[in-house]
Write a protein that holds these residues in place. Structure first.
Motif, mmCIF file in Angstrom:
data_model
loop_
_atom_site.group_PDB
_atom_site.id
_atom_site.type_symbol
_atom_site.label_atom_id
_atom_site.label_comp_id
_atom_site.label_asym_id
_atom_site.label_seq_id
_atom_site.Cartn_x
_atom_site.Cartn_y
_atom_site.Cartn_z
ATOM 1 N N ARG A 271 -4.261 17.431 24.711
ATOM 2 C CA ARG A 271 -4.392 18.054 26.054
ATOM 3 C C ARG A 271 -5.377 19.544 25.773
ATOM 4 N NH1 ARG A 271 -0.604 22.458 26.051
ATOM 5 N NH2 ARG A 271 0.889 22.445 24.065
ATOM 6 N N ASN A 272 -5.799 19.955 26.640
ATOM 7 C CA ASN A 272 -6.665 21.223 26.781
ATOM 8 C C ASN A 272 -6.088 22.201 27.483
ATOM 9 O OD1 ASN A 272 -8.667 18.915 26.770
ATOM 10 N ND2 ASN A 272 -9.257 20.167 25.203
ATOM 11 N N PRO A 273 -5.471 23.377 26.817
ATOM 12 C CA PRO A 273 -4.760 24.423 27.442
ATOM 13 C C PRO A 273 -5.876 25.420 28.003
ATOM 14 C CG PRO A 273 -4.759 24.769 24.974
ATOM 15 C CD PRO A 273 -5.133 23.322 25.139
ATOM 16 N N ASP A 274 -7.124 25.152 27.173
ATOM 17 C CA ASP A 274 -8.245 26.101 27.872
ATOM 18 C C ASP A 274 -9.353 25.324 27.508
ATOM 19 O OD1 ASP A 274 -9.438 27.008 25.228
ATOM 20 O OD2 ASP A 274 -7.348 27.694 25.192
ATOM 21 N N PRO A 275 -10.610 25.538 28.264
ATOM 22 C CA PRO A 275 -11.699 24.837 27.897
ATOM 23 C C PRO A 275 -12.327 24.608 26.468
ATOM 24 C CG PRO A 275 -12.304 26.494 29.721
ATOM 25 C CD PRO A 275 -10.810 26.842 28.873
ATOM 26 N N LEU A 276 -12.105 25.660 25.738
ATOM 27 C CA LEU A 276 -12.459 25.588 24.139
ATOM 28 C C LEU A 276 -11.547 24.845 23.213
ATOM 29 C CD1 LEU A 276 -14.338 28.946 23.924
ATOM 30 C CD2 LEU A 276 -15.281 26.649 24.358
ATOM 31 N N LEU B 200 4.786 16.830 15.945
ATOM 32 C CA LEU B 200 3.846 17.534 15.334
ATOM 33 C C LEU B 200 2.829 17.936 16.228
ATOM 34 C CD1 LEU B 200 4.469 15.009 12.995
ATOM 35 C CD2 LEU B 200 3.481 16.701 11.548
ATOM 36 N N GLU B 201 2.182 19.124 16.002
ATOM 37 C CA GLU B 201 1.236 19.356 16.877
ATOM 38 C C GLU B 201 0.128 20.495 16.406
ATOM 39 O OE1 GLU B 201 1.502 22.994 20.338
ATOM 40 O OE2 GLU B 201 2.637 21.136 20.920
ATOM 41 N N VAL C 66 -13.735 22.034 20.930
ATOM 42 C CA VAL C 66 -14.626 21.599 22.279
ATOM 43 C C VAL C 66 -15.858 22.087 22.298
ATOM 44 C CG1 VAL C 66 -14.235 21.380 24.821
ATOM 45 C CG2 VAL C 66 -12.330 21.313 23.433
ATOM 46 N N VAL C 67 -16.828 21.027 22.174
ATOM 47 C CA VAL C 67 -18.277 21.471 22.567
ATOM 48 C C VAL C 67 -18.476 21.417 24.003
ATOM 49 C CG1 VAL C 67 -20.581 21.235 21.978
ATOM 50 C CG2 VAL C 67 -18.940 20.765 20.258
ATOM 51 N N LEU C 68 -18.777 22.506 24.537
ATOM 52 C CA LEU C 68 -18.889 22.629 26.014
ATOM 53 C C LEU C 68 -20.493 21.909 26.376
ATOM 54 C CD1 LEU C 68 -17.452 26.052 26.959
ATOM 55 C CD2 LEU C 68 -16.168 23.766 27.038
ATOM 56 N N PRO C 69 -20.607 21.374 27.796
ATOM 57 C CA PRO C 69 -21.619 21.137 28.193
ATOM 58 C C PRO C 69 -22.413 22.173 28.649
ATOM 59 C CG PRO C 69 -19.972 20.578 29.957
ATOM 60 C CD PRO C 69 -19.426 20.941 28.697
ATOM 61 N N THR C 70 -23.781 21.976 28.534
ATOM 62 C CA THR C 70 -24.670 23.199 28.742
ATOM 63 C C THR C 70 -25.792 23.000 29.744
ATOM 64 O OG1 THR C 70 -25.998 22.695 26.698
ATOM 65 C CG2 THR C 70 -24.227 24.403 26.412
ATOM 66 N N VAL D 88 -31.870 27.936 42.593
ATOM 67 C CA VAL D 88 -30.975 27.004 42.460
ATOM 68 C C VAL D 88 -29.726 27.292 41.662
ATOM 69 C CG1 VAL D 88 -30.788 24.390 42.000
ATOM 70 C CG2 VAL D 88 -32.879 24.993 43.039
ATOM 71 N N ASP D 89 -28.818 26.715 42.240
ATOM 72 C CA ASP D 89 -27.195 27.485 41.320
ATOM 73 C C ASP D 89 -26.748 25.860 41.041
ATOM 74 O OD1 ASP D 89 -27.561 30.095 41.572
ATOM 75 O OD2 ASP D 89 -27.047 29.948 43.723
ATOM 76 N N LEU D 90 -26.414 25.630 39.581
ATOM 77 C CA LEU D 90 -25.599 24.915 39.207
ATOM 78 C C LEU D 90 -24.335 25.224 38.611
ATOM 79 C CD1 LEU D 90 -28.010 22.018 37.559
ATOM 80 C CD2 LEU D 90 -27.009 21.979 39.770
ATOM 81 N N LEU D 91 -23.185 24.358 38.713
ATOM 82 C CA LEU D 91 -21.981 24.786 38.054
ATOM 83 C C LEU D 91 -21.281 23.538 37.515
ATOM 84 C CD1 LEU D 91 -19.881 26.870 37.658
ATOM 85 C CD2 LEU D 91 -18.816 26.321 39.774
ATOM 86 N N LEU D 92 -20.929 23.714 36.422
ATOM 87 C CA LEU D 92 -20.134 22.468 35.597
ATOM 88 C C LEU D 92 -18.569 22.947 35.429
ATOM 89 C CD1 LEU D 92 -22.370 21.743 32.388
ATOM 90 C CD2 LEU D 92 -22.625 20.957 34.771
ATOM 91 N N LEU D 93 -17.621 21.774 36.090
ATOM 92 C CA LEU D 93 -16.395 22.149 36.201
ATOM 93 C C LEU D 93 -15.586 21.162 35.466
ATOM 94 C CD1 LEU D 93 -15.856 22.978 39.896
ATOM 95 C CD2 LEU D 93 -16.136 24.629 38.062
ATOM 96 N N GLU D 94 -14.618 21.497 34.799
ATOM 97 C CA GLU D 94 -13.560 20.625 34.143
ATOM 98 C C GLU D 94 -12.828 20.283 35.148
ATOM 99 O OE1 GLU D 94 -10.035 19.392 32.078
ATOM 100 O OE2 GLU D 94 -10.318 21.027 33.401
ATOM 101 N N MET D 95 -12.301 18.758 35.038
ATOM 102 C CA MET D 95 -11.049 18.299 36.235
ATOM 103 C C MET D 95 -10.027 17.918 35.518
ATOM 104 S SD MET D 95 -12.940 19.222 38.872
ATOM 105 C CE MET D 95 -11.858 18.352 40.220
ATOM 106 N N PRO D 96 -8.867 18.192 35.885
ATOM 107 C CA PRO D 96 -8.586 18.635 37.064
ATOM 108 C C PRO D 96 -8.272 20.039 37.118
ATOM 109 C CG PRO D 96 -6.636 17.834 36.204
ATOM 110 C CD PRO D 96 -7.705 17.671 35.249
ATOM 111 N N ASN D 97 -8.356 20.838 35.976
ATOM 112 C CA ASN D 97 -7.980 22.321 35.934
ATOM 113 C C ASN D 97 -9.054 23.109 36.693
ATOM 114 O OD1 ASN D 97 -5.809 21.877 34.569
ATOM 115 N ND2 ASN D 97 -7.068 21.240 32.881
ATOM 116 N N MET D 98 -10.085 22.630 37.016
ATOM 117 C CA MET D 98 -11.163 23.507 37.652
ATOM 118 C C MET D 98 -11.664 24.678 36.839
ATOM 119 S SD MET D 98 -11.682 21.807 40.385
ATOM 120 C CE MET D 98 -12.644 23.080 41.422
#
Length: 851
Positions: A390-395, A422-423, A429-433, A511-521
């Motif tokens: 799971r991803n608690p934050d984008p990174l 165990l945790e 996480v390598v974010l898209p660019t 031109v504006d582009l935006l990348l969103l992680e789903m479903p946490n937006m």
């Protein structure tokens, strides 16, 4: 006497013991063994010890000094193909005898005193109960006379035994008076054996035996000897010190202390209620020799006393040795005794045996230690599908591994589980660019996938609102990609481009582009790319004609360009859409002003919203909020020098009337920039439905600025014959077809290095469609035809007033039925224009023109 049977012989087998008495073989049942002075001690793994009283049945007794006994051991069971027999014989010597010998073994009590012939016996329970010898033997008691001893033996918990408490220690007692056959001699015999007196702590077993055992003596006694032993064998002081055993005598008790875990005992695993416990078992021996007060009679008292601790909980520990950088869960489970085995491991979605875990690459190992204990380890890669993520934050990625170890206690096959969770967290996480660039016509964007691949949503600010980059936009902007990235191309005139600033020779678009992680937006990356593109908004011609282009920018988002006018509000755009308004007018018209200064003549006009458009808002009249000044500068005194060379004329020129021709061509552009066009060999051209088609109609071989091309009618057919049916109108009387859902769009033309006279060119675009009949595509090929009119700009009249100059009048006009380019009512019911899916072919079009 002691006989030890190694577990290698007995493991997995059943053991039965027979006594050998000369030529007779007597099976030793549990009852007969207790009656005859035999006992067996066996642990859970098959280690067996057989104890026999020197004065037991079937023992060859030579003068009560040398004793020989023989046993036959019979092994059988699943581990053996047939019964195995072993005969063993042991000889021991024993002396001197005390006046009275008392033995407390595991399953019987024994008293030996001076002998004589036995007639009958009286048991004191404590009430007297008389039995003949034969009756006592049938009841399970042992009674015999040797050369020097009278032996009386009683199993525990007989009807004629009873319990008492001596100095706080529970004891079982039998007391008997023996009557001899010769004379009237009566001999009293008694045995008292402890059944308790043990105190446990986590580290020490303390065993208490009364110093004066009152059922055996009523007077004060003197302790002559004290000995401690293990499994019937005496230990000297050196061995006792080495094992930390203690034997002490107090005023009331003989006390033995044994450390829990000493090497003379053994541990055993248990799993009551599926929880792991252990016990420790050891068998100490206490041997005393005492003498009663004012007598020479000695008593030797020997007790063999097996002790097993209560169940001691030993919950296993899970030690997490995970090094996050190695991306592997490293787990250690323990500590267990040697009789515990790891059978399987239950993961979230499946159960794997140890062998299956190792085959999967989990590296399950068993680790042994010198003290006989063991642990289990397992390594599970973060990348395995059984590991939850799971991803608690984008990174950050949190790796979670819930599992249950399936364990088994041997040899009784008792299962028990042990859960573990165990945790581990890693910022891995390598974010898209997004990267972008521009040229003279387009924006270029490239989106590089990160470690989550394409598990994100691409949003584009399109026509003022955010929109997902779906299949439709992907086709519109030529999306291409592979496993690492995708790219799109956005023309600066596309709806996705927002106009920020306009000046005389260029326009700033964004031109504006935006990348969103789903479903946490979660916002992963964004790019707002702004570039300048060449765009001439005002053209001043030497013939006094001006063209001006008004552009809707973000700062006036509520602007509708079709309502823009020049100062003279009757001068409206020659062309307009939702983003542009194109004006063409004479400098002596539309409220243009003229100013002279410094040998320069300045013409100025203004594009703005009229004060009153006939539309009212809730707050009152519509007020101006857009102004664009148009300026043209002309030099008052400007001379051009031209070189020429005259040659004598041989004859005077004569006018010769004749017929000439002008060429008008229609071409299909490869994009909205109208820079590249399809050639004849490229047709038919494949296009997708609803993909824009950009057409250009041009007057060739003419530089006359007085001529303007006006498109009168344009239509599409399924056949090359321009009069064939069905057909669909694209332009009617110089304007778009109002019945079409996707209206034809006219595009402005400005002068550049290729275009000298913009009036000689008309540009329009349509969205690709095809004809269907009864939901079936009739033919996946279209032909586009146009009628063009060449007009004299000095005499504007009718259709020569300009492209779609009569838009308002046409909207209210009536089109005659039966037109060669329109569908009749019958045709309309049979044929439909369809533009929702699939690729179609556009064939080379033709053009009919007239002057």
């Amino acid at each position: 006497m002691l006989l030890t049977l190694d577990k290698t012989l007995a493991v997995g087998s059943q053991l039965e013991i027979d006594a050998i008495d000369g030529t007779d073989i007597i099976p030793l049942s549990h009852t007969l063994a207790a009656q005859c002075g035999y006992s067996i001690e066996s642990d859970h793994w098959g280690n067996t010890k057989v104890f026999a009283s020197l004065l037991g049945c079937y023992v060859d007794n030579q003068a009560d000094v040398v004793f020989t006994f023989g046993l036959r051991l019979r092994l059988y069971g699943d581990g053996l193909s047939e019964q195995v027999e072993h005969d063993v014989t042991e000889t021991c010597s024993y002396s001197p005898w005390a006046s009275r010998e008392i033995l407390c073994d595991r399953n019987y009590m024994e008293a030996a005193v001076a002998p004589n012939g036995i007639w009958k016996m009286t048991f004191h329970t404590p009430d007297p109960k008389v039995m003949l010898l034969t009756d006592a033997q049938r009841a399970g008691y042992g009674a015999m006379v040797t050369q020097t001893r009278l032996v009386i033996r009683s199993p525990y918990n007989m009807a004629e035994t009873y319990s008492v408490e001596v100095a706080g220690v529970p004891m079982e007692v039998f007391s008997v008076s023996t009557y001899y056959k010769i004379g009237s001699l009566i001999v009293d015999s008694a045995a008292a054996c402890p059944t308790g007196g043990v105190v446990f702590t986590e580290k020490v077993i303390t065993w208490h035996v009364p110093r004066r055992i009152t059922p055996l003596t009523s007077s004060t006694v003197k302790i002559l000897e004290t000995h401690m032993g293990i499994y019937g064998q005496r230990l000297d002081k050196i061995k006792m010190a080495a094992r930390h055993y203690k034997l002490s005598v107090t005023e009331s008790h003989i006390i033995i202390e044994i450390p829990v875990g000493s090497p003379d005992g053994y541990y055993k695993s248990h799993a009551p209620d599926y929880a792991y416990h252990i016990t420790y078992t050891v068998e100490p021996m206490l041997e005393l020799l005492w003498r009663a007060e004012n007598t020479q009679a000695d008593t030797r008292y020997k007790v063999l006393f097996p002790i097993t601790t209560p169940l001691m909980p030993r919950p296993p520990h899970v030690i997490d040795n995970t090094v996050h950088e190695q991306r592997v869960f490293d787990i250690l489970l323990g500590i267990f005794l040697h009789d515990v085995e790891l059978i399987n491991i239950t993961f979230t979605t499946r159960v794997l045996t140890v062998a299956e875990c190792n085959a999967r690459g989990f590296d399950v190992q068993e680790h042994h230690f010198a003290n006989g204990s063991k642990t289990f380890s397992i390594r599970v890669p973060f990348s395995d599908e059984l590991v939850l993520k799971r991803n608690p934050d984008p990174l950050t990625t949190v790796y979670f591994l819930p599992l249950v170890f399936g364990l088994l206690v041997l040899p009784d096959q008792t299962p028990f589980p042990h859960p573990a969770e165990l945790e581990a967290s890693r910022e891995d996480v390598v974010l898209p660019t997004i990267t972008g660039s521009c040229d003279q016509e387009n924006f270029y964007f490239s989106v590089k996938y990160g470690s989550q691949q394409d598990n994100f949503q691409t949003m584009m600010l399109h026509a003022g609102s955010w929109r997902e980059l779906d299949i439709e936009l992907a086709k519109l902007y030529s999306l291409t990609g592979n496993g690492t990235h995708f790219s799109i191309v956005v023309p600066f005139t596309a709806p996705a481009a927002a106009f920020e600033l306009v000046n005389f020779k260029s326009i700033r678009a964004r031109v504006d582009l935006l990348l969103l992680e789903m479903p946490n937006m979660w916002q992963l990356d964004d790019l707002s790319l702004a570039c300048y593109f060449p765009l001439t908004t005002t053209e001043c011609y030497a013939n006094g004609t001006v063209t001006a282009l008004a552009v809707k920018v973000e700062s006036v988002s509520n602007l509708n360009p079709e309502y823009l006018t020049l100062r003279d509000q009757s001068c409206k755009p020659a062309f307009s859409n939702d983003r542009f308004a194109f004006f063409s007018f004479k400098l002596n018209s539309c409220g243009t002003t003229r100013t002279f200064f410094d040998n320069v003549m300045l013409y100025e006009n203004e594009i703005a919203l009229p004060y009153n458009t006939g539309k009212q808002s809730r707050k009152g009249p519509f007020t101006p909020e857009y102004r664009h000044t148009i300026s043209c500068y002309y030099l008052l005194n400007y001379t051009k020098t031209m070189a020429f060379r005259a040659s004598p004329r041989s004859t005077n020129p004569v006018a010769d009337p004749g017929v000439g021709h002008l060429v008008v061509q229609i071409r299909l552009s490869q994009g909205s920039s109208y820079a590249l066009f399809y050639q004849s060999e490229d047709y038919p051209v494949e296009k997708y439905l609803r993909q824009p088609l950009y057409f250009e109609v041009e007057l060739m071989q003419s530089t006359d600025p007085k001529i303007e091309v006006v498109l009168e009618n344009c239509w599409a057919t399924l056949h090359k014959d321009r009069t064939s049916l069905p057909s669909w109108d694209l332009i009617i009387d110089s304007c778009e077809n109002p019945d079409d859902l996707y209206l034809t769009v006219f595009h402005p033309v400005v002068a550049d290095t290729r275009i000298q006279v913009p009036a000689h060119i008309k540009r329009f675009s349509i969205k690709m469609f095809t004809f269907t009949k009864d939901a079936a595509v009739l033919k996946e090929q279209l032909f586009v035809h146009c009628d063009a009119v060449l007009c004299d700009t000095t005499k504007p009249d009718g259709i020569c007033s300009g492209q779609c100059a009569n838009a308002l009048s046409y909207a209210n006009s009536f089109r005659p039925t039966g037109s060669k380019r329109g569908l009749s009512a019958t045709d309309a019911s049979q044929y439909k224009k369809q533009s929702s899916s699939g690729p179609v072919l556009l064939s080379n079009s033709n053009l009919f023109w007239k002057i």
